[in-house]
Design a protein around this motif. Structure first.
Motif, PDB file in Angstrom:
ATOM      1  N   GLU A  33     -32.376 -30.057  32.791  1.00 10.56           N
ATOM      2  CA  GLU A  33     -31.286 -29.919  33.753  1.00 10.56           C
ATOM      3  C   GLU A  33     -31.855 -29.698  35.166  1.00 10.56           C
ATOM      4  O   GLU A  33     -31.435 -30.334  36.126  1.00 10.56           O
ATOM      5  N   VAL A 158     -25.958 -35.112  28.770  1.00  9.81           N
ATOM      6  CA  VAL A 158     -26.045 -35.181  27.321  1.00  9.81           C
ATOM      7  C   VAL A 158     -24.836 -34.456  26.733  1.00  9.81           C
ATOM      8  O   VAL A 158     -24.502 -33.354  27.153  1.00  9.81           O
ATOM      9  N   ILE A 160     -23.153 -33.173  23.135  1.00 11.61           N
ATOM     10  CA  ILE A 160     -23.355 -33.034  21.689  1.00 11.61           C
ATOM     11  C   ILE A 160     -22.146 -32.333  21.074  1.00 11.61           C
ATOM     12  O   ILE A 160     -21.648 -31.348  21.614  1.00 11.61           O
ATOM     13  N   PRO A 161     -21.648 -32.886  19.948  1.00 10.30           N
ATOM     14  CA  PRO A 161     -20.502 -32.263  19.292  1.00 10.30           C
ATOM     15  C   PRO A 161     -20.894 -30.901  18.740  1.00 10.30           C
ATOM     16  O   PRO A 161     -22.031 -30.716  18.290  1.00 10.30           O
ATOM     17  N   ASN A 162     -19.986 -29.921  18.820  1.00  4.55           N
ATOM     18  CA  ASN A 162     -20.292 -28.625  18.213  1.00  4.55           C
ATOM     19  C   ASN A 162     -19.417 -28.365  17.003  1.00  4.55           C
ATOM     20  O   ASN A 162     -18.502 -29.140  16.700  1.00  4.55           O
ATOM     21  N   GLU A 163     -19.670 -27.259  16.312  1.00  2.00           N
ATOM     22  CA  GLU A 163     -19.015 -27.057  15.017  1.00  2.00           C
ATOM     23  C   GLU A 163     -17.542 -26.702  15.154  1.00  2.00           C
ATOM     24  O   GLU A 163     -16.819 -26.674  14.172  1.00  2.00           O
ATOM     25  N   ASP A 168     -20.692 -29.621  23.457  1.00  2.00           N
ATOM     26  CA  ASP A 168     -21.517 -28.934  24.457  1.00  2.00           C
ATOM     27  C   ASP A 168     -21.991 -29.994  25.439  1.00  2.00           C
ATOM     28  O   ASP A 168     -22.411 -31.073  25.013  1.00  2.00           O
ATOM     29  N   HIS A 169     -21.940 -29.688  26.712  1.00  2.00           N
ATOM     30  CA  HIS A 169     -22.339 -30.696  27.706  1.00  2.00           C
ATOM     31  C   HIS A 169     -22.821 -30.011  28.970  1.00  2.00           C
ATOM     32  O   HIS A 169     -22.526 -28.827  29.190  1.00  2.00           O
ATOM     33  N   ASN A 170     -23.546 -30.753  29.806  1.00  2.00           N
ATOM     34  CA  ASN A 170     -24.039 -30.171  31.054  1.00  2.00           C
ATOM     35  C   ASN A 170     -22.850 -29.699  31.880  1.00  2.00           C
ATOM     36  O   ASN A 170     -21.923 -30.465  32.118  1.00  2.00           O
TER      37      ASN A 170
ATOM     38  N   ARG C 145     -27.891 -23.214  28.755  1.00  2.00           N
ATOM     39  CA  ARG C 145     -28.628 -23.892  27.705  1.00  2.00           C
ATOM     40  C   ARG C 145     -29.932 -24.396  28.305  1.00  2.00           C
ATOM     41  O   ARG C 145     -29.951 -24.964  29.394  1.00  2.00           O
ATOM     42  N   GLN C 151     -27.376 -26.503  21.259  1.00  2.00           N
ATOM     43  CA  GLN C 151     -26.344 -25.573  21.690  1.00  2.00           C
ATOM     44  C   GLN C 151     -26.923 -24.201  22.011  1.00  2.00           C
ATOM     45  O   GLN C 151     -28.003 -23.846  21.568  1.00  2.00           O
TER      46      GLN C 151
END
Lengths: 207, 486, 199
Positions: A33, A158, A160-163, A168-170, C145, C151
Motif C-alpha cells: 500500500e 486488491v 478479497i472476499p471475507n467470511e 476486504d479492500h484498500n 492491513r 485480512q
C-alpha cells in the motif's frame, strides 16, 4: 580472509543492498500500500479508458471528468464499516472545498467492485447517504464485468472476499488530476493533505 | 609476607590490560563529570545557578543515562578482570564493547545537548515522540539508537563471558554451582567470580534483549505514529531492562569485594552452599522484582504488584546478607590493614546494606503511592549507587593504584572522609526531603524547600571534591599500575 | 547424491506451483509459518547433505561470512509484507520466491552456520528472537492491513503466533544452556571437523 571470499562478500552486500533498495522504494515503503502511494506521487499513472454507468444510468468514461480534479474510492454498497468512514470523509472534504468556492472544479466518484449486487439503484441510494447532488457525486459500476481485473490492477487495488460475505479492500482516497491521471493516494483520515493536494491540482495548468 | 597488597593476574595479555585500564580511565572521568551534572541540579534547585528548566531536564537526562551507562562499563571491567583469571575471554570483544559504547555515547550526547532531548533517561513512551519543539524526532531517534548500540556492545561482552564460562564449566547450571548445591557434588565449587559473572550474564542478556525489543518499537513509533504501543507494556519492558542492568552493575562490582578483601585480612573467601544458593535466588529475584517501579500504575495486574512488593522485601537479602556477613566474618579480629581501598570496600558494604531500608519502605505499595514521586526515591537509589556501587568501583581503582608496593598520600585519606561525609549527608537530605513530600524531577523548588536543597548542595560539593581526588589519583598513576603474573 | 537432488526438486515442487502450494498461500499464517520455512528448510537440508563439503563453496565462503550475510539479507527481505504481496500478485515474484528461499537462504545457512564465529551465532539467535517479538507486537498493533491480500484478523493471528514461537524458542534455548554440557560439545565438534577434513 581470502581474496575469493572478499569478492563474494562484497557481491552479496551489493546485491542485498540493491534488493532492499528496490524492494522498499529506497527504504521508504515496507507494505505494498505504501509502495503504491509513493509510486503514483513520483509517476502519475495513466488509466485505461473503461466504460462505466452511474447511478442515473448515464454512460461514463474517465475522460468525461476532464478538467476536473477527481476524488475517488472503491466501495461496495453493503460495506458495513470502512466505506462509511470513507464516505463521511468525502462529505467533509466536499464541505471544506465548497466553503472555498471550489465545488465546480471537483468530482467525487465511488466505484463499486461488487458488480453482482450493486445496481445503479443501489448506487443511487449509496450516494444519497451523503448528498442529494447526483451530478457532483457519482456512483459508478463497470458495464463489462470482464474489465474489473483491468480496473483494479490500474489502481493497484486488491479485493478479497471475507467470511462475513463482504470484502476486504484498500481503504484509501485516490486523486485524479485534470488529465485523468492517478496522482495521489491518501488515508481517509488525512483530510489536510488531501485538500492541499486538490488545491494544488486545481491550480495546475492543463497542458 | 610483605606489607603491600599483591595484584596478580596470571594471564592478562598486554592488549587486555590496556583495554581494561582504558575502561577505568574513561569511567573515572565520566563519574566526575556526571557528579558535576548531578550537583549542578541541586545548585539549580538551591537557586544558585539559574540555568532554567530546559537545561535542567537535559542535564537530568544526561546524568541518569550517563551514570547508568558508565557504572555498567566500569563494573564490567571489574568482572572481566577477575573472571579472566579463571576462564578464557576474548580481548577483541572487550574492545568491540568499548567501541560500541563510545559511538552510543556520542549519539546520546548529541541527542541531548545538540538535539535538546530531555525525556529523562527512561525514555518512557510516548514522551520521546512528544518533543513539542523542545526536541525533534531525530534527536529522540539518536538517543534510542545510541542506547541500542550500547546494548549491542554489552550483549557481545556477556555472550563472550557465557561462551568462556560454558567452555570451562560445561553449562550455566554448573557454573552457578548447582551440582554442589542440589546434588551434593564433592567437586570444588566454581570460584565466586565465576558464580557472580554467570548470574550477571543471565540477567543482563535477558534485560538487553527486552531493551532491544522496546527500543526498536519506540523507534518505529517515532516515525510511524499510527503504530500505537501499549504504554504500560512498554514501561514494563523498559523497567525490566533498566532495573536489571543497574542491579547487575552492583553484582559485577561486588566481585571486587570477594577478591580484594581476603587479601587485606589474609583469610580466604570460599563459596559455601549458602553463598551459592543466595546467588541462584538473586538471579531469579533480580529479574522479577522490577514491578516495584510500577506500584503506582493501578492498571497493572494486582498479582504483579504484590509480587513486586514481596520480592522487593526479599531481593535485597540473599546476596547482600551473605556478602555483608561474609565481609564481617572476614574482618572480625583479622587485623585488617586499613587503607583507602579497604575503607572504600567496607563503605560499599555499609552503603549497600543501608540502601535496603529505604528500598523496602518504598517497595511497600501503600507507602509507594505517597512517596514514589518524592525525593525519597532518589535518596534510595543514591544510597545504593553513591555509597554502595561507586565505592566498590573506586576501591577497585585504588587496588590497582596501590598495586605491588605503590603508595598513595594522606590526601587520599582526607578525600575518603570528604566522600563519606558528603555522600551520607547528601543522601540523608534526599530522604528528609522525601519525608517532607518534596517532589522529584522538579527544576524549580518552592522557597520552603530551598534550605534542604542548599544543605544537600554543600554535601554534594564534598562528594565531588572527594571523587575529584580519586579520579585524579587513578589517572595520574595509570602508567605505574603494576600487575604481576604470579 | 542424485537421489537427494530428486527429493529436493520434488519437495520444492510440492511447496510451490502445485495445489498444495496454493493451499499454503491462501492463508497468511500458513504462508509465513509453513510454506516459507519449508522452502528454507528444503534448501537447508539439501545444503547439509550435498554442499557442505563443496570445495568451491568453502573457498568463496571463508568463515561463513558471505553465506550468512546472504541468508540474513535475503531472508529478511521475505519478512517484508510487501514481498508477500508481490509474490501473490501473479507476477514473476512468485518464481523468485520459490528459487530465492531455498537457494539464497536455506543453502547459504546450511553451509555457513557451523563456520561463523560462535559469538556471531549467538547474536543471530538473539536477534532472531527479538525480531520475532518485535514483528509479533507490530502485527498486533498495526492499525492497517499490512498485506493487501490478507485480512486484518489473519495478521493478528500471525502476530500472536510470532509471540508464541518466540517465547517457546527462548525457553528451549535457555533450557539448553542449563541442560547440555558444552565442554563435551566443543571436543565433539572438533573431532567432527577432523573427520571431515580427513575424508
Amino acid at each position: 580472509m581470502n581474496r575469493y571470499s572478499l569478492i563474494s562478500t562484497t557481491l552479496v552486500l551489493i546485491i542485498s543492498a540493491a534488493v532492499w533498495w528496490q524492494g522498499t522504494s529506497g527504504f521508504k515503503a515496507f507494505t505494498s500500500e505504501a509502495a503504491r502511494r509513493i509510486d503514483v506521487l513520483e509517476y502519475p499513472r495513466k488509466l485505461s479508458g473503461l466504460d462505466f454507468e452511474n447511478q442515473t444510468f448515464e454512460n461514463i468514461n474517465f475522460s468525461d471528468y476532464k478538467g476536473k480534479v477527481v476524488l475517488l474510492d472503491f466501495i461496495y454498497t453493503s460495506c458495513p464499516d470502512i466505506c462509511y468512514a470513507l464516505g463521511f470523509s468525502f462529505k467533509s472534504i466536499k464541505a471544506e472545498l465548497e466553503e472555498a468556492g471550489l465545488q465546480e472544479q471537483i468530482q467525487i466518484v465511488n466505484i463499486t467492485f461488487n458488480l453482482e449486487q450493486d445496481t445503479p439503484e443501489r448506487l443511487s441510494a449509496y450516494v444519497q447517504r451523503y448528498t442529494s447532488d447526483h451530478d457532483m457525486w457519482h456512483g459508478l459500476r463497470l458495464k463489462d464485468p470482464g474489465q474489473l481485473k483491468q480496473l483494479l490492477s490500474d489502481f493497484g487495488v486488491v479485493v478479497i472476499p471475507n467470511e462475513h460475505g463482504g470484502f476486504d479492500h484498500n481503504a484509501a482516497i485516490h486523486i485524479l488530476d485534470k488529465e485523468g491521471r492517478l496522482v495521489g493516494i491518501h488515508d481517509y483520515q488525512s483530510q489536510q493533505q488531501i485538500v492541499a493536494q486538490i488545491r494544488e491540482q486545481i491550480s495546475a495548468t492543463v497542458l | 609476607m610483605s606489607s603491600s597488597i599483591s595484584v596478580i593476574h596470571p594471564n592478562l595479555s598486554a592488549g587486555a590490560r590496556k583495554t581494561l585500564l582504558t575502561y577505568l580511565a574513561i569511567s573515572a572521568v565520566v563519574f566526575l563529570l556526571m557528579m558535576v551534572f548531578g550537583a549542578s541540579m541541586r545548585y539549580e534547585q538551591s537557586e544558585w545557578l539559574g540555568m532554567g528548566p530546559q537545561y535542567f531536564y537535559q542535564i537530568m537526562t544526561a546524568h541518569g543515562i550517563g551514570m547508568i551507562g558508565i557504572v555498567g562499563l566500569a563494573a564490567s571491567a571489574v568482572m572481566w578482570f577477575f573472571l579472566s583469571r579463571h576462564v578464557q575471554l576474548s580481548t577483541p570483544i572487550l574492545v568491540a564493547n568499548l567501541v560500541f559504547f563510545l559511538i552510543g555515547v556520542v549519539l546520546i550526547l548529541g541527542a541531548i545537548f545538540i538535539g535538546g532531548f530531555a525525556a529523562a533517561w527512561t525514555f518512557l513512551y510516548p514522551l520521546p515522540a512528544m518533543g513539542k519543539g523542545v526536541w525533534g524526532n531525530h534527536a529522540a531517534a539518536s538517543y534510542l539508537v545510541g542506547l541500542l548500540l550500547i546494548g549491542v556492545g554489552f550483549l557481545l561482552l556477556y555472550l563472550d563471558t557465557a561462551r568462556g564460562i560454558m567452555k570451562k564449566y560445561g553449562n550455566l547450571g554448573k557454573a552457578l554451582g548447582w551440582p554442589q548445591l542440589f546434588f551434593n557434588s564433592q567437586d570444588e565449587a566454581p570460584p565466586s567470580a565465576v558464580i557472580a559473572s554467570t548470574m550477571v550474564l543471565i540477567v543482563n542478556i535477558a534485560g538487553i534483549a527486552a531493551g532491544a525489543v522496546v527500543l526498536v518499537l519506540s523507534l518505529v513509533n517515532l516515525y510511524m505514529p499510527s503504530y500505537e504501543l501499549d504504554p504500560l507494556l512498554v514501561k514494563n519492558l523498559i523497567y525490566f531492562f533498566g532495573h536489571v542492568f543497574i542491579n547487575a552493575a552492583i553484582y559485577q562490582a561486588v566481585i571486587a569485594v570477594y577478591e580484594i578483601l581476603p587479601l587485606y585480612t589474609n583469610r580466604p573467601w570460599k563459596p559455601t552452599k549458602v553463598f551459592i544458593l543466595s546467588w541462584t535466588l538473586s538471579t531469579l529475584m533480580v529479574m522479577s522484582v522490577y514491578p516495584h517501579h510500577l506500584l503506582m500504575d493501578f492498571a497493572m495486574p494486582k498479582w504483579a504488584l504484590i509480587m513486586g512488593q514481596i520480592i522487593s522485601y526479599m531481593s535485597g537479602f540473599p546476596v547482600l546478607v551473605v556478602t555483608a556477613i561474609g565481609a564481617l566474618t572476614l574482618i572480625y579480629r583479622s587485623g585488617i590493614k586499613w587503607d583507602v581501598t579497604s575503607r572504600l570496600l567496607i563503605l560499599s558494604m555499609l552503603g549497600w546494606a543501608c540502601g535496603v531500608i529505604p528500598a523496602i519502605v518504598d517497595g511497600t505499595i501503600s507507602v509507594n503511592n505517597v512517596m514514589h514521586n518524592t525525593l525519597w526515591v532518589p535518596g534510595h537509589f543514591h544510597i545504593y549507587l553513591l555509597l554502595g556501587l561507586l565505592p566498590m568501583l573506586f576501591g577497585f581503582m585504588y587496588y590497582l593504584v596501590q598495586s605491588n608496593g605503590n603508595k598513595v598520600g594522606a590526601v587520599d585519606d582526607v578525600a575518603f572522609w570528604f566522600y563519606l561525609v558528603g555522600g551520607m549527608g547528601f543522601v540523608t537530605m534526599f530522604l528528609l526531603s522525601g519525608k517532607e513530600s518534596i517532589p522529584r524531577r522538579w527544576a524549580a523548588h518552592l522557597s520552603e524547600w530551598v534550605p534542604y536543597d542548599r544543605i544537600a548542595s554543600v554535601f554534594a560539593t564534598l562528594v565531588v571534591i572527594g571523587a575529584l581526588v580519586f579520579a585524579y589519583r587513578f589517572l595520574t598513576r595509570l602508567s605505574r599500575i603494576n600487575i604481576a603474573t604470579s | 547424491m542424485s537421489r537427494s537432488i530428486l527429493f529436493f526438486v520434488l519437495f520444492l515442487y510440492l511447496l510451490s506451483y502445485s495445489i498444495i502450494g496454493q493451499w499454503f498461500e491462501v492463508s497468511m499464517v500458513r504462508h509465513v509459518l509453513i510454506q516459507i520455512p519449508c522452502l528454507v528448510l528444503a534448501g537447508y537440508l539439501f545444503g547439509r547433505k550435498s554442499l557442505i563439503n563443496n570445495r568451491f563453496l568453502i573457498l568463496i565462503n571463508d568463515k561463513g561470512l558471505a553465506g550468512i550475510l546472504m541468508c540474513i539479507f535475503i531472508g529478511g527481505y521475505w519478512m517484508l509484507p510487501r514481498a508477500l504481496d508481490a509474490a501473490l500478485a501473479g507476477s514473476n515474484m512468485a518464481l523468485v520466491k520459490y528459487i530465492s528461499l531455498p537457494f539464497f537462504v536455506g543453502i547459504p545457512l546450511a553451509i555457513s552456520w557451523q563456520r561463523i564465529h560462535p559469538i556471531a551465532r549467538a547474536v543471530i539467535k538473539i536477534e532472531f528472537l527479538t525480531m520475532l517479538f518485535r514483528l509479533g507486537w507490530l502485527y498486533l498493533v498495526s492499525p492497517n492491513r499490512l498485506c493487501n491480500f490478507y485480512q486484518l484478523n489473519e495478521q493478528i493471528i500471525l502476530g500472536k503466533c510470532f509471540l508464541i514461537i518466540a517465547t517457546s524458542l527462548s525457553l528451549y534455548w535457555i533450557l539448553q544452556l542449563f541442560a547440555e554440557d558444552y565442554r563435551e560439545q566443543e571436543t565433539l565438534k572438533k573431532n567432527n571437523l577432523y573427520d571431515q577434513a580427513s575424508s
